[in-house]
Design a protein around this motif. Structure first.
Motif, mmCIF file in Angstrom:
data_model
loop_
_atom_site.group_PDB
_atom_site.id
_atom_site.type_symbol
_atom_site.label_atom_id
_atom_site.label_comp_id
_atom_site.label_asym_id
_atom_site.label_seq_id
_atom_site.Cartn_x
_atom_site.Cartn_y
_atom_site.Cartn_z
ATOM 1 N N UNK A 1 11.523 -0.863 3.376
ATOM 2 C CA UNK A 1 10.960 0.330 4.018
ATOM 3 C C UNK A 1 9.862 0.023 5.027
ATOM 4 N N UNK A 2 9.189 -1.109 4.853
ATOM 5 C CA UNK A 2 8.135 -1.457 5.810
ATOM 6 C C UNK A 2 8.699 -1.887 7.166
ATOM 7 N N UNK A 3 10.007 -2.161 7.215
ATOM 8 C CA UNK A 3 10.657 -2.473 8.487
ATOM 9 C C UNK A 3 11.239 -1.212 9.124
ATOM 10 N N UNK B 1 10.121 4.818 7.741
ATOM 11 C CA UNK B 1 10.315 5.555 6.487
ATOM 12 C C UNK B 1 9.002 5.739 5.753
ATOM 13 N N UNK B 2 8.186 4.654 5.694
ATOM 14 C CA UNK B 2 6.942 4.712 4.914
ATOM 15 C C UNK B 2 5.909 5.626 5.563
ATOM 16 N N UNK B 3 6.111 6.021 6.814
ATOM 17 C CA UNK B 3 5.163 6.892 7.503
ATOM 18 C C UNK B 3 5.516 8.362 7.355
ATOM 19 N N UNK B 4 6.603 8.640 6.731
ATOM 20 C CA UNK B 4 7.077 10.012 6.581
ATOM 21 C C UNK B 4 6.859 10.503 5.159
ATOM 22 N N UNK B 5 6.750 11.825 5.017
ATOM 23 C CA UNK B 5 6.635 12.414 3.686
ATOM 24 C C UNK B 5 7.890 12.174 2.872
ATOM 25 N N UNK B 6 8.974 11.820 3.547
ATOM 26 C CA UNK B 6 10.225 11.571 2.842
ATOM 27 C C UNK B 6 10.135 10.361 1.924
ATOM 28 N N UNK C 1 0.819 -1.215 0.000
ATOM 29 C CA UNK C 1 0.000 0.000 0.000
ATOM 30 C C UNK C 1 0.852 1.264 0.000
ATOM 31 N N UNK C 2 1.922 1.268 0.767
ATOM 32 C CA UNK C 2 2.763 2.466 0.864
ATOM 33 C C UNK C 2 3.420 2.789 -0.481
ATOM 34 N N UNK C 3 3.983 1.782 -1.126
ATOM 35 C CA UNK C 3 4.638 1.999 -2.420
ATOM 36 C C UNK C 3 3.623 2.343 -3.502
ATOM 37 N N UNK D 1 7.573 9.093 -0.253
ATOM 38 C CA UNK D 1 7.213 9.384 -1.649
ATOM 39 C C UNK D 1 8.231 10.277 -2.355
ATOM 40 N N UNK D 2 8.895 11.184 -1.583
ATOM 41 C CA UNK D 2 9.946 12.000 -2.198
ATOM 42 C C UNK D 2 11.106 11.102 -2.627
ATOM 43 N N UNK D 3 11.455 10.141 -1.765
ATOM 44 C CA UNK D 3 12.520 9.195 -2.110
ATOM 45 C C UNK D 3 12.164 8.402 -3.363
#
Length: 691
Positions: free
Chosen positions: A529-531, A534-539, A382-384, A541-543
């Motif tokens: 990233x799910x570990x 990272x996936x909870x930060x706005x950074x 979902x995050x990706x 999608x920027x990454x």
């Protein structure tokens, strides 16, 4: 063959030919005078007149005979004078054997450089006309246009008016000059001709690597207004897009006058543009500017959107300062507002006119917008998926590891926790996480592979509770991104090869690596990233956005300029999708004097080498596309002329003089005398002195 007579030499008709023509044409004239004149009968009614007639006849017979002979001599004198004029007599000291000359006139862009109110090309025209004026009666001359693709204008000719028309038809092109090809053409044209010579009229601004070998025939070089020695040719940064005493030894020349002012020129030597695959409306441009002056200069660089028949719309305006001889690279990212055409131009801020204005503008065409094709390998994330959906220019396709590789080609592949053996057809790759056991096969049906076959870098020890302690802030991957606060629960240390680049690391080891393998470029992240948070930060999608930009740029490097962007004078193969065989038309450059060319199409492609900068239209099979051609050549922008040329290790000295003929020659006097005699005879006839 020349024939001597007293102190003169006949450079036209030889002595034998002169005598033959005089006899051949003189005999009919004498024959006409020997014909008996048929007198007109006149009835005389008065006997006294008849008695006086025999006496009058005896008194006038001698006078008429003398007049008859005098008229014959006048006609023979006229014939002799005309034949002598055709023989072109010259004093022995001025006579010379007939020559065959191949005249190479440089029409490259640097010939438009203006000094003291006159361009080098105008000087070359004057010198060419002087050379034509120096031709003898038996001399022949061939005019060759020396550009990127040299070509002869007609054939060898003695007709001065025709040769001057050929010189008048020349014009400066927005290309470099291929001296080597021009000398080969001149050599081939002079093959088999006696006393063949090559004359080169040029400023000598050729690339040092393109001078070629010395020709077989003697070469004479006129550097026109050579000033100081040639400036060093700087190295231009590559844009992100592809673009012995031998028979040839010569006499050489000094300039007729020194340049009035030091050479001073600034030019655009590279210009390209490309769209962002993930954002079709945005694009970036690269402009490279060169300062050929001996002093620092300030300029204004303008990037503008161009449209046919309308004024340019400026998109970006930047002021730059360039040191003497400096070549400065300028990149402008995330521009919008142009549909297709772009024009870059520079303007000096000191108010002075540039030495060469032709390199002050450059042109580019943006390729049609299209979506980036991204392949995601792995189970739903979902995050990706949300990060990819936020990009309007991205078209994502997800498959499982067992279904990899799917049919078709992709611009980028993201391996999201799945690591099958990668293939080149799916493009550059982003690896999120590492295999739990890099040496194990991916599935029961997969053959056992080496560690590097399913993952591009070596995988080391396990890491826990770490983050980005160090990263390369200047890398595009970290644009608008600060990963310092990212906390990672678990991952693995990456062991890159010597050619790889570590972009990020923790205090425990490398965790983000970039590199290239046979399948293409890659980015490898040493944790899922799910570990992490990272996936909870706005950074995050920027990454993902920056990673796609970085990998898509690598994928687009081979076509960043697109086939619509051309360099003037350089041939390029253009695709014509709608036409397999036949003819296409190219119209341009747009504006006054646009040409329409028919170009053959073979297997959906054609070859085109523009000679002028500007926008063109390629029309075929009911469709049309825009092309852009620019003069982007550092050798042409470095406008310092070359006083000396070296060919095959031999210095070619410039031409001392063109040896013009005397303004008054003997044959002109002969024709003038013949005309005067004809005028006197006409006057005497009408005054009835010789009748």
């Amino acid at each position: 063959m020349s024939t001597a007579l007293l102190a003169f030499v006949f450079t036209g008709l030889g002595g034998g030919a002169l005598l033959g023509w005089f006899v051949a044409l003189g005999l009919p004239i004498v024959g006409l005078y020997l014909l008996r004149v048929r007198r007109r009968r006149v009835a005389v009614p008065f006997l006294a007149l008849l008695r006086e007639w025999p006496g009058a006849s005896r008194r006038t017979a001698l006078e008429r005979s003398l007049r008859h002979v005098l008229s014959l001599l006048v006609q023979l004198a006229l014939l002799l004078l005309l034949l002598l004029a055709l023989a072109d007599p010259r004093p022995e000291g001025q006579a010379r054997p007939s020559r065959s000359l191949a005249l190479l006139v440089d029409v490259s862009a640097s010939m438009a450089t203006t000094q003291a109110g006159q361009s080098r090309f105008e000087r070359a025209r004057l010198r060419a006309n002087e050379l034509i004026g120096s031709l003898g009666a038996g001399d022949e001359l061939l005019v060759i246009q020396l550009g990127a693709h040299p070509r002869a204008l007609g054939g060898f000719s003695r007709d001065r008016a025709r040769l001057r028309d050929a010189i008048a038809g020349l014009d400066v092109l927005d290309t470099s000059a291929d001296l080597s090809a021009g000398l080969r053409l001149a050599d081939d044209a002079l093959r088999g001709r006696e006393r063949g010579e090559i004359v080169l009229l040029s400023d000598g601004a050729f690339p040092a690597h393109g001078l070629g070998e010395a020709p077989r025939h003697p070469l004479r070089y006129d550097p026109l207004d050579a000033g100081p020695g040639p400036q060093a040719r700087p190295t231009v940064p590559s844009p992100p897009a592809p673009p012995a005493e031998s028979p040839t030894s010569s006499t050489a020349s000094a300039p007729t006058e020194p340049p009035a002012a030091p050479l001073d020129n600034l030019g655009l030597v590279a210009f390209s543009a490309r769209r962002y695959p993930r954002d079709p409306l945005a694009f970036e441009v690269l402009a490279v500017v060169h300062n050929a002056a001996a002093e620092p200069r300030e300029i204004e660089l303008t990037i503008a959107a161009a449209a046919p028949g309308a004024a340019d719309v400026p998109l970006e305006l930047v002021r730059l300062r360039l040191a003497p001889g400096e070549t400065q690279r300028h990149v402008r990212a995330n521009l919008t507002g142009a549909d297709e055409r772009l024009r870059a131009s520079i303007r000096r801020l000191d108010g002075r006119e540039d030495g060469l204005s032709r390199d002050d503008s450059a042109f580019a065409v943006l390729p049609p917008p299209r979506s980036a094709r991204v392949l995601v390998v792995g189970e739903p994330n979902t995050f990706l998926d949300a990060a990819l959906l936020a990009e309007p220019g991205v078209r994502a396709t997800r498959v499982s590891a067992a279904a990899y590789p799917p049919a078709g080609e992709f611009d980028v592949t993201i391996f999201d926790g799945a690591f099958p053996a990668r293939v080149a057809a799916t493009g550059p790759a982003l690896y999120l996480g590492t295999p739990p056991d890099p040496t194990a096969p991916q599935s029961p049906t997969s053959p056992p592979d080496q560690a590097g076959s399913r993952y591009p870098v070596g995988v080391g020890k396990a890491l826990t509770d770490f983050g980005f302690d160090h990263w390369l802030r200047e890398d595009p991957l970290f644009r608008f991104l600060d990963p310092y606060d990212v906390q990672v629960l678990r991952g693995r240390e990456l062991s890159p090869s010597a050619a790889d680049r570590v972009l990020g690391r923790s205090d425990q080891g490398a965790i983000l690596v970039a590199g290239e393998r046979s399948e293409g470029r890659f980015l490898a992240l040493g944790f899922d990233p799910r570990d992490s948070d990272f996936v909870l930060r706005i950074a995050f999608p920027v990454f993902v956005t920056n990673a796609l930009d970085r990998l898509l740029a690598a994928r687009a490097d081979g076509r960043a300029l697109d086939s619509s962007h051309l360099i003037a004078g350089v041939g390029a193969a253009l695709s014509v999708p709608g036409l397999a065989q036949g003819w296409a038309e190219i119209v341009g450059p747009e504006g006054p004097g646009a040409l329409r060319l028919r170009v053959p199409v073979v297997e959906h492609s054609l070859v085109f080498a523009p000679e002028r900068a500007g926008f063109y239209r390629l029309e075929s099979a009911g469709s049309a596309r825009t092309l852009a051609a620019s003069l982007v050549d550092v050798d042409e922008s470095s406008v310092a002329p070359r006083r000396k040329l070296e060919l095959s290790g031999q210095s070619v000295r410039p031409l001392e003089a063109l040896e013009p003929l005397e303004p008054t020659t003997p044959w002109t006097w002969l024709v003038a005398v013949a005309w005067l005699i004809a005028l006197i005879e006409w006057l005497s006839y009408h005054r009835r002195w010789t009748v």
